[in-house]
Each structure stands twice: as structure tokens, then as C-alpha cells.
Design an enzyme around this catalytic site. Structure first.
Site, PDB file in Angstrom:
ATOM      1  N   LYS A  93      64.587  42.798  35.541  1.00 49.55           N
ATOM      2  CA  LYS A  93      63.643  42.575  36.634  1.00 49.55           C
ATOM      3  C   LYS A  93      64.425  41.957  37.783  1.00 49.55           C
ATOM      4  O   LYS A  93      65.499  41.386  37.558  1.00 49.55           O
ATOM      5  CB  LYS A  93      62.560  41.588  36.161  1.00 49.55           C
ATOM      6  N   GLY A 193      40.860  40.409  39.833  1.00 46.77           N
ATOM      7  CA  GLY A 193      41.957  41.039  40.574  1.00 46.77           C
ATOM      8  C   GLY A 193      41.713  42.531  40.643  1.00 46.77           C
ATOM      9  O   GLY A 193      41.929  43.247  39.667  1.00 46.77           O
ATOM     10  N   VAL A 197      45.891  48.267  40.123  1.00 47.01           N
ATOM     11  CA  VAL A 197      45.558  48.504  38.713  1.00 47.01           C
ATOM     12  C   VAL A 197      44.090  48.167  38.454  1.00 47.01           C
ATOM     13  O   VAL A 197      43.373  48.923  37.786  1.00 47.01           O
ATOM     14  CB  VAL A 197      46.450  47.660  37.770  1.00 47.01           C
TER      15      VAL A 197
HETATM   16  P1  NAD Z   1      48.005  44.253  43.377  1.00 51.31           P
HETATM   17  O1  NAD Z   1      48.803  43.315  44.214  1.00 51.31           O
HETATM   18  O2  NAD Z   1      47.678  45.610  43.876  1.00 51.31           O
HETATM   19  O3  NAD Z   1      46.595  43.561  42.981  1.00 51.31           O
HETATM   20  C1  NAD Z   1      46.452  42.235  42.614  1.00 51.31           C
HETATM   21  C2  NAD Z   1      45.064  41.778  43.085  1.00 51.31           C
HETATM   22  O4  NAD Z   1      44.844  40.460  42.561  1.00 51.31           O
HETATM   23  C3  NAD Z   1      44.926  41.681  44.601  1.00 51.31           C
HETATM   24  O5  NAD Z   1      43.756  42.345  45.017  1.00 51.31           O
HETATM   25  C4  NAD Z   1      44.859  40.181  44.868  1.00 51.31           C
HETATM   26  O6  NAD Z   1      44.078  39.856  45.989  1.00 51.31           O
HETATM   27  C5  NAD Z   1      44.215  39.682  43.575  1.00 51.31           C
HETATM   28  N1  NAD Z   1      44.469  38.274  43.317  1.00 51.31           N
HETATM   29  C6  NAD Z   1      45.578  37.540  43.560  1.00 51.31           C
HETATM   30  N2  NAD Z   1      45.387  36.262  43.170  1.00 51.31           N
HETATM   31  C7  NAD Z   1      44.131  36.190  42.681  1.00 51.31           C
HETATM   32  C8  NAD Z   1      43.358  35.140  42.112  1.00 51.31           C
HETATM   33  N3  NAD Z   1      43.815  33.903  42.009  1.00 51.31           N
HETATM   34  N4  NAD Z   1      42.104  35.445  41.694  1.00 51.31           N
HETATM   35  C9  NAD Z   1      41.587  36.692  41.804  1.00 51.31           C
HETATM   36  N5  NAD Z   1      42.286  37.716  42.329  1.00 51.31           N
HETATM   37  C10 NAD Z   1      43.538  37.460  42.765  1.00 51.31           C
HETATM   38  O7  NAD Z   1      48.775  44.291  41.990  1.00 51.31           O
HETATM   39  P2  NAD Z   1      48.656  45.419  40.858  1.00 51.31           P
HETATM   40  O8  NAD Z   1      49.756  46.381  41.018  1.00 51.31           O
HETATM   41  O9  NAD Z   1      47.237  45.864  40.763  1.00 51.31           O
HETATM   42  O10 NAD Z   1      49.014  44.556  39.547  1.00 51.31           O
HETATM   43  C11 NAD Z   1      48.073  43.644  38.985  1.00 51.31           C
HETATM   44  C12 NAD Z   1      48.748  42.902  37.837  1.00 51.31           C
HETATM   45  O11 NAD Z   1      49.192  43.827  36.832  1.00 51.31           O
HETATM   46  C13 NAD Z   1      50.015  42.127  38.277  1.00 51.31           C
HETATM   47  O12 NAD Z   1      50.075  40.944  37.527  1.00 51.31           O
HETATM   48  C14 NAD Z   1      51.152  43.064  37.875  1.00 51.31           C
HETATM   49  O13 NAD Z   1      52.362  42.370  37.608  1.00 51.31           O
HETATM   50  C15 NAD Z   1      50.582  43.682  36.603  1.00 51.31           C
HETATM   51  N6  NAD Z   1      51.157  45.005  36.290  1.00 51.31           N
HETATM   52  C16 NAD Z   1      51.075  46.014  37.205  1.00 51.31           C
HETATM   53  C17 NAD Z   1      51.608  47.268  36.899  1.00 51.31           C
HETATM   54  C18 NAD Z   1      51.494  48.421  37.871  1.00 51.31           C
HETATM   55  O14 NAD Z   1      51.730  49.566  37.476  1.00 51.31           O
HETATM   56  N7  NAD Z   1      51.125  48.166  39.115  1.00 51.31           N
HETATM   57  C19 NAD Z   1      52.222  47.492  35.662  1.00 51.31           C
HETATM   58  C20 NAD Z   1      52.273  46.447  34.725  1.00 51.31           C
HETATM   59  C21 NAD Z   1      51.740  45.202  35.065  1.00 51.31           C
END
Ligand code: NAD
Length: 365
Positions: A93, A193, A197
Site C-alpha cells: 500500500k 458511508g 462502494v
Molecule cells: P468513498 O470516499 O467514495 O466513500 C466514503 C464515504 O464515507 C463518503 O461519502 C464520505 O463522506 C463518508 N464518510 C466519511 N467519514 C464518515 C463518517 N465519519 N461517517 C459517515 N460517513 C462518512 O470511498 P469508497 O471507495 O466508497 O470506500 C469506502 C470504504 O471501503 C473505505 O474505507 C475504503 O478503504 C474501503 N474499500 C473500498 C474499495 C473500493 O473498491 N473502492 C475496496 C476495498 C475497501
């Protein structure tokens, strides 16, 4: 895993290898470039199964120690995620210190790509928080060791829909284990959130007739998704005591802790966020004792790694989807193993992953 505050005595004694999150990592690379202002750290945890693959996160860390701890923690997680998913990849990472909204630009990303290139393929980068497909396209200009690039450039594009699909599969398996049926119809699910995803998760649950409650710090986004999927909005952070069946953390890590477990009424936890348990051992055990079925995060959020792996080995979209669908079977196996061996689901998944790595290590000798 928690980010530990390190006292100065310990820092002097062992600045990197003494970190709580240090877990026999193979290589840590500090990248610095005065011209672009780039300050990044690449963490390579383990390359037994293949080159270390994991996304780059750009975040305004409070300190460089916090950034180091994050990259140590996240790269370790990738090792076990890839192992249990059955892909020939190691764990890595990268983190870039800074605000992605104001400090990210193509010059900075290109320079970062050059650092990735200097590792000759031992580390392959991809998107994580603060990154977009465009950034991977820019990195691709200077190194082939990047995935998650645009489909027009031969890449696999945004991995989030497949991650969301895998989380949905894991959620169904956990529901089957806990409620005897994998149907989400009528189930009350809190999705915390609703980013890339989270939206995919909301979509699948809604299509199956589940009642979705959404929470986010971005109110505009909440309004948008509420209109689109008819989901109920709950504002603020006082959400853990809600009357729900399933809690789906799709925002940040460490939301499952002493305080929240005490309040949780949900019987299932299944979401995409990495490192959901603040303390893997302690909180895994507390959930078990409370009878909450926890679908291990690194197992059910593997759709993203499956999606980018396709780019390396040439899977079709159908093959990737089939692999993400199989998260359902693996999750059920983990619940059964956890019961049989009287261990937490996290430990059950971790043991399988570790076993795969140990076996390959013996074979490689
Ligand atoms: P993203 O940034 O698109 O979405 C995250 C959302 O969480 C945002 O809308 C943000 O406003 C919200 N958020 C942030 N802090 C918050 C809080 N305290 N309370 C409520 N909502 C809050 O990210 P993503 O790509 O959707 O990923 C979401 C999670 O999944 C992350 O932790 C990421 O590491 C994990 N993840 C993502 C992937 C992927 O393919 N994108 C793969 C594996 C893991």
C-alpha cells in the site's frame, strides 16, 4: 488495529521496526521530492504470493508517524486479503501525505509513479481514498506497475461496483448464518458511508427489498441517494443504537469498538471499510460473545482486488463477477469454521490466509 501514540523513548529506540503496526514488513520506502512537494511512503508487507499490490491513499495526516502507521496497517491487510481471495499477489500500500482536494496534481502523481517504477514491479499501485482513475492513468505514463486505469487504456476502471457486489454477497452469507435465510427482504440495514462502494451496497439491498437507512457526513450525497433509492436518512454519529438487523460500515475503519459494541442492536456486521475492528482480537471476541455475526472486512471487500487482478491476468468481466460472487461461499465457510473451532470469524479467516502464505513459502524454498 489502533494507531498507537509512540512515546519518545520508544521512537529513539526503534523508529520504524518498533512501531506497533510493524509486522515483519519486507520493505518501507520513503519518497521525497522537493520540486513537487511529494512526501509519500510505500509499504511492502509480504511478497510470498506475488508482487505487493495495494492502492495509494492521499490523506491529510496529522503527523508523519500517523502516515507511517497507516501504511504499515493497510499493507499488512492487503497480504491477508489477497491470500484469502486466492490471487497471486502480495500485500502493499502507499500513502501520500497531503490534501487530495487542494494538493493533488498530475506532476505530483507522475513523480510518485516514478518512485513506484523504481521498485521494478515489486509494488503495483492502484486507487484508494483520495485517488481517481485519472490519477492511475497519469501514473501509467511513467510505469507499467499500476492497475485501475481507464478502460479506454486497457484497464479495469473503477473497482467500487465489484467491491459493493462482494460486500452484498458477504452480507447475504452472514444473514444466512444468523437468520437461517439469505434473503434481505424486509431486513433493516444501516449503511454508514454512501460513497462509491456504499452506493453499490445500497442498490443491491434495495433491489432485494431490504429497508436501507443511510448515514454520511455529506448531506448532499444523502439527499441524492435517498431520492434515487428511497432510503431513509439518519444524520449525525449517534447511530449505533438504532433498531436495525444489519450494520454495514462503508466509510472509515475502527467503528467497531468498546463503545459501539455496547450499543449495537444489529445481529450482523458486513461492510466495505478496511480495519473495522478497532482491536482485531478483543473486539472480534466481544462480537462473538454478543452473538453478532461479523463478516471479516478483508474477506468481503475483496471485489476491488479481484477487479484489478483481472487487469493483470486478463480475466473477463464475467469471470471477475463469478469470483466476487464466491465471497458468499467463503464467508459461509468462515462462519462454520469459527463455530467448529470456537474462534472469532476474523481469526478463522486470518488463519486460512496465513496457512496459504506458509504453504507457498515452503513450496518456494
Ligand atoms: P468513498 O470516499 O467514495 O466513500 C466514503 C464515504 O464515507 C463518503 O461519502 C464520505 O463522506 C463518508 N464518510 C466519511 N467519514 C464518515 C463518517 N465519519 N461517517 C459517515 N460517513 C462518512 O470511498 P469508497 O471507495 O466508497 O470506500 C469506502 C470504504 O471501503 C473505505 O474505507 C475504503 O478503504 C474501503 N474499500 C473500498 C474499495 C473500493 O473498491 N473502492 C475496496 C476495498 C475497501
Amino acid at each position: 488495529m489502533r494507531v498507537k501514540t509512540i512515546d519518545s523513548k520508544e521512537l529513539k529506540a526503534s523508529p520504524v521496526f518498533g512501531q506497533l503496526s510493524f509486522d515483519n514488513h519486507e520493505q518501507i520506502v520513503f519518497c521525497n521530492d522537493e520540486d513537487t512537494g511529494l512526501k509519500a511512503i510505500i509499504g511492502i508487507h509480504n511478497t510470498t504470493l506475488g508482487p505487493a499490490l495495494g492502492g495509494t491513499r492521499m490523506w491529510q495526516y496529522n503527523s508523519e508517524w500517523e502516515a507511517l502507521n497507516d501504511v504499515l496497517r493497510l499493507s499488512r491487510g492487503m497480504t491477508f486479503k489477497s491470500a484469502i481471495t486466492g490471487v497471486n499477489l502480495g500485500g502493499g500500500k502507499a500513502v501520500i501525505i497531503g490534501d487530495a482536494k487542494t494538493q493533488k496534481n498530475d506532476k505530483l502523481m507522475r513523480r510518485f509513479g516514478e518512485f513506484v517504477h523504481s521498485l521494478s514491479g515489486k509494488y503495483i499501485t492502484a486507487e484508494d481514498v483520495g485517488m481517481a482513475t485519472h490519477d492511475m492513468d497519469v501514473i501509467k505514463e511513467v510505469t507499467p506497475h499500476v492497475v485501475g486505469v481507464s478502460e479506454s487504456l486497457g484497464g479495469s476502471g473503477n473497482p467500487s461496483p465489484l467491491t459493493g457486489y462482494g460486500v452484498y454477497m458477504g452480507m447475504k452469507a452472514a444473514t444466512k448464518y444468523k437468520f437461517g435465510t439469505d434473503s434481505l427482504e424486509g431486513k433493516k440495514v444501516l449503511v454508514q458511508g454512501v460513497g462509491n462502494v456504499g452506493e453499490a451496497v445500497v442498490k443491491h439491498i434495495t433491489e432485494e427489498g431490504g429497508h436501507v437507512i443511510i448515514n454520511d457526513i455529506n448531506e448532499e450525497r444523502l439527499e441524492e441517494l435517498s431520492k434515487k433509492y428511497g432510503a431513509k436518512i439518519v444524520l449525525g454519529s449517534d447511530i449505533y443504537g438504532l433498531d436495525i438487523d444489519i450494520y454495514s460500515p462503508c466509510a472509515l475503519g475502527a467503528t467497531v469498538n468498546d463503545k459501539t459494541i455496547a450499543q449495537l442492536k444489529a445481529k450482523v456486521i458486513a461492510g466495505s471499510a478496511n480495519n473495522q475492528l478497532e482491536d482485531e482480537v478483543k473486539h472480534g471476541q466481544m462480537l462473538r460473545e454478543k452473538g453478532i455475526a461479523y463478516a471479516p472486512d478483508f474477506l468481503i471487500n475483496a471485489g476491488g482486488i479481484i477487479n484489478v487482478y483481472a487487469e493483470l491476468v486478463g480475466y473477463t468481466k464475467e469471470e471477475s463477477k463469478k469470483r466476487a460472487e464466491n465471497i458468499y461461499n467463503t464467508t459461509l465457510d468462515i462462519f462454520n469454521l469459527s463455530e467448529k473451532e470456537d474462534i472469532t470469524t476474523h481469526k478463522a479467516a486470518f488463519n486460512i490466509a496465513q496457512n496459504i502464505i506458509d504453504t507457498r513459502k515452503r513450496e518456494n524454498k
